[in-house]
Design a protein around this motif. Structure first.
Motif, short mmCIF file in Angstrom:
data_model
loop_
_atom_site.label_atom_id
_atom_site.label_comp_id
_atom_site.label_asym_id
_atom_site.label_seq_id
_atom_site.Cartn_x
_atom_site.Cartn_y
_atom_site.Cartn_z
N THR A 19 0.72 -1.04 -0.26
CA THR A 19 0.01 0.01 0.14
C THR A 19 0.66 1.39 0.11
OG1 THR A 19 -1.75 -1.17 1.02
CG2 THR A 19 -1.77 1.29 1.27
N ASN A 23 0.53 4.10 -2.69
CA ASN A 23 0.28 5.48 -2.60
C ASN A 23 1.09 6.17 -3.07
OD1 ASN A 23 -1.97 4.88 -0.68
ND2 ASN A 23 -1.06 4.82 0.99
N GLU A 54 -1.80 -7.34 4.64
CA GLU A 54 -1.91 -6.26 3.63
C GLU A 54 -2.20 -7.00 2.32
OE1 GLU A 54 0.68 -2.83 2.07
OE2 GLU A 54 0.79 -3.08 4.36
N TYR A 58 -5.44 -7.29 -1.10
CA TYR A 58 -5.28 -7.31 -2.59
C TYR A 58 -5.68 -8.69 -3.23
CZ TYR A 58 -2.72 -2.83 -2.00
OH TYR A 58 -2.49 -1.40 -1.88
N LYS A 63 -8.64 -4.16 -2.35
CA LYS A 63 -7.73 -3.29 -2.72
C LYS A 63 -7.16 -3.58 -4.05
CE LYS A 63 -6.03 -1.44 1.51
NZ LYS A 63 -4.79 -1.01 2.40
#
Length: 558
Positions: A19, A23, A54, A58, A63
Motif C-alpha cells: 500500500t 500510495n 496487507e 489485494y 484493494k
C-alpha cells in the motif's frame, strides 16, 4: 513523427509494503500523469503478520493496484509460499508474477528479460534460486537469432558482480555484492536498462558501451540501476521513472547514440586464446579483485601506431589468473618508483616551486596539494585548490594527489559550513596550463543549492551550452580522458554538472554565474582583473583566512 515512448516505473524491494508503494505511485501519477507499467525487482512480499494481512486485501479484491505491476519471484525461502508455481501468473488484479526466468514482450514490442531469486549454491536448487540451466534456457533462443541486438529491459533480483568497474562506485561494501552469473547474463543480453535490488542501496551506474571502440560497429549503451527498499529509513531512492521507445521501433542511428559520460563495459574480460570463459570460483574471485585497467582512446592527440596498439591491447598483456605482468624492477623486489609529475615547458604561475608563484597568497601546504587565496577573489573566502606538481587538470592527477585533493575539498567544505556557507567548486580545463580548482562560498541564507544549480543551467542555455548532470560519485576520468577540454561544477550536495568544451567558451563563465543577481548578486566582480588588491591587502586577507582555516587544516596534524 517518432514512436511515442512508454512511461515506465521501476521499484526496488517492496517487502510487503504494498500500500505504501501504491500510495507513492498514485502521488507521482497525480503530479506527472499516467505511467504504463510498474516493474518490481527484488523481494515483493514481506513475512510479518502485517505484511501477510496487507497482501490478503489485494488478493481478495478489497484493494487494487493502480497500475499494471509486474514482479519477480521469491528471493528467500520465506516468501516462496506466495508463488503457486515457477510459471508466471496473475496473483491479484493488476499484479502479475513474471515467472522464474524468461522473456516478456508487451503489445508495444517492449522486450523484458527477467530472472527471479538468487544464484543456487546447492543441487538441487531451492525454489527461490536459479541455476545455470535457467540462464542457458533464457539466453540460447535469443542468441541463436542473428538479428538479436539486445533486450530493452533486464530485471534481476541480484546485482551483477563487478558492475562498478570502470564506473562510479556504489555506497556499499562490494566485497560480497553481486554474482558473476548475472554479470555474464547482462553481457550477453545487452539490456538498455538493467534493474536489480536486494542490497538496500540506490546506485545508478554511468552508462556503458556494448562494443569495442574502433573494432566493432557502434551499439546501444546499457544503464544499470539498483534500487533501495520501499520506505527505507535512509530515504534512499526506491522508485525510478523513465521513458523508453522499444528497440525494435527505434531508428538505428538514434539507438546507438553514445552519451558523453559513457564508459567501457564493466564485464569485458581480456580472455587469452584457449582460456575457458567460466573460471573456477577462486580464479573468478581473484580476477574481480584486480584493479581495472583503463580502455580509453584520446582521439584529440595523435599517437604513433605502436603506441595505439599498446594502449588498445593493454588488457592482453596479462598472465596467470588475471594478474598483471611484473616489471623487471618489481620482479627484483625493488620498490616501485613514484611517477614524477610532468614538467612545465615554460614559466608557470601555479607550480609551487616556480619563482612566479605569489607565495604570500598560500594558506596551506600538504604533501601533494596546496591551498591559496584566489587572485582577484570573488569573495574574501574564495580560494584555489592546486596540485604542487605541474598537472593540467583533475583527470591528469595520479591517485595519491587525487586522495589529498579530496581531503582538502572535505576540509574546505567543513570550514564553510561552520560559517553558514555552502561551497561551489568549479574547474575550467581549457586554455589553462595548471589545474586550478576554484572554491567559492555562498551564504546559506542567500540562496539554496537548487538556486545555484538553476543559475548555472539557465546561463549555460543562454550561451547555447548544454550542462550535463552526472552521478554524484562519478570519476571525471570516465567522461573526459586527459587532454579533453571541459568545464565542471560540484555543488555542496555532491551533485555535478559537466560540459565538454567545443570552442569559444567564455573564460569567466563560472565567476559570471556566481556573481550574478541569482546567486551572490555582485555582477561587477565577475572579472577577476577588476577585483585587484594591493599586496598588503592580499597578505592581510591571506593571514585572516589562514587563521580561520587552521582548525580544519589537516596538513598541520602531526
Amino acid at each position: 513523427m517518432g514512436e511515442k515512448p512508454l512511461r515506465v516505473l521501476a521499484c526496488g524491494d517492496v517487502e510487503g509494503k504494498i500500500t505504501a508503494l501504491f500510495n507513492r505511485v498514485n502521488a507521482i501519477q497525480r503530479k506527472s500523469g499516467e505511467f504504463d507499467v510498474l516493474l518490481c525487482a527484488g523481494d515483493f512480499f514481506g513475512t510479518s503478520p502485517e505484511a501477510v494481512a496487507e497482501w490478503e486485501t489485494y488478493q481478495s479484491g478489497a484493494k487494487k493496484a493502480p497500475i499494471h505491476t509486474y514482479i519477480l519471484g521469491a528471493a528467500s525461502q520465506d516468501t516462496v509460499k506466495y508463488f503457486p508455481s515457477s510459471d508466471g501468473c496473475e496473483l491479484a488484479e493488476n499484479i502479475i508474477y513474471l515467472g522464474r526466468r524468461g522473456i516478456f514482450t508487451g503489445a508495444s514490442g517492449l522486450q523484458i528479460a527477467y530472472v527471479s531469486g538468487r544464484e543456487a549454491q546447492q543441487d538441487p536448487a531451492p525454489a527461490h534460486c536459479f541455476t545455470s540451466k535457467d540462464l542457458t534456457a533464457l539466453v540460447t533462443p535469443l542468441m541463436s537469432n542473428s538479428k538479436f541486438k539486445g533486450v530493452d529491459i533486464l530485471l534481476t533480483s541480484q546485482w551483477p558482480r563487478g558492475v562498478w568497474q570502470y564506473g562510479n562506485n556504489p555506497e556499499i561494501d562490494i566485497k560480497f555484492c553481486g554474482v558473476s552469473s548475472i554479470a555474464n547474463l547482462a553481457e550477453k543480453l545487452k539490456p538498455r536498462y538493467h534493474f536489480a535490488a536486494l542490497e538496500g542501496a540506490y546506485y545508478e551506474r554511468l552508462p556503458y558501451r556494448n562494443h569495442v571502440v574502433l573494432q566493432e560497429n557502434a551499439q546501444h549503451v546499457s544503464r544499470f540501476i539498483a534500487l533501495a527498499a520501499v520506505n527505507n529509513p535512509g530515504k534512499k531512492k526506491y522508485l525510478y521513472a523513465f521513458n523508453i521507445v522499444p528497440m525494435k521501433n527505434m531508428d538505428p542511428a538514434e539507438l546507438v547514440k553514445q552519451p558523453q559520460d559513457v564508459t567501457e563495459s564493466p564485464y569485458r574480460k581480456a580472455l587469452k586464446e584457449g582460456r575457458k570463459e567460466t573460471l573456477p570460483p577462486s580464479a573468478a574471485a581473484d580476477e574481480q579483485e584486480e584493479p581495472p585497467s583503463q580502455f580509453f582512446f584520446d582521439l584529440g592527440q595523435k599517437k604513433k601506431p605502436q603506441q595505439q596498439r599498446q594502449q588498445h591491447f593493454c588488457s592482453e598483456q596479462q598472465h596467470g589468473a588475471g594478474r598483471k605482468r611484473q616489471s623487471d624492477r618489481e620482479a627484483a623486489g625493488q620498490p616501485k618508483q613514484p611517477r614524477r609529475p610532468p614538467q612545465p615547458t615554460g614559466p608557470c604561475w601555479f607550480c609551487l616551486a616556480s619563482p612566479e608563484v605569489e607565495k604570500h597568497l598560500v594558506i596551506s601546504i600538504g604533501t601533494h596539494c596546496y591551498m591559496a587565496v584566489a587572485k582577484g577573489c570573488l569573495t574574501p573566502d574564495h580560494v584555489l585548490l592546486l596540485p604542487i606538481g605541474h598537472y593540467q587538470s583533475v583527470v591528469d592527477l595520479p591517485s595519491d594527489v587525487v586522495e589529498e585533493l579530496e581531503k582538502y575539498k572535505s576540509a574546505v567544505r567543513k570550514y564553510h559550513e561552520s560559517r553558514g556557507q555552502r561551497c561551489v567548486l568549479f574547474e575550467r580545463s581549457y586554455r589553462s596550463l595548471h589545474l586550478q580548482l576554484q572554491v567559492v562560498p555562498v551564504p546559506m541564507d542567500q540562496c539554496s543549492t537548487e538556486d545555484i544549480k538553476e543559475a548555472f543551467m539557465v546561463q549555460a542555455q543562454e550561451q547555447q551550452m548544454e550542462l550535463m548532470e552526472i552521478p554524484e560519485h562519478t570519476d571525471l576520468k570516465q567522461i573526459a580522458p586527459p587532454g579533453t577540454p571541459y568545464f565542471y561544477v560540484e555543488l555542496d550536495t555532491g551533485e555535478k554538472l559537466f560540459y565538454r568544451i567545443k570552442k569559444n567558451f567564455p573564460l569567466q563563465f563560472g565567476r559570471e554565474v556566481l556573481a550574478s543577481e541569482a546567486v551572490l548578486n555582485i555582477p561587477t566582480r565577475s572579472d577577476w582583473r577588476e577585483c585587484k588588491y594591493s599586496k598588503d591587502e592580499e597578505e592581510a586577507l591571506t593571514k585572516r583566512v589562514r587563521s580561520d582555516f587552521q582548525p580544519f587544516d589537516f596538513s598541520l596534524d602531526d
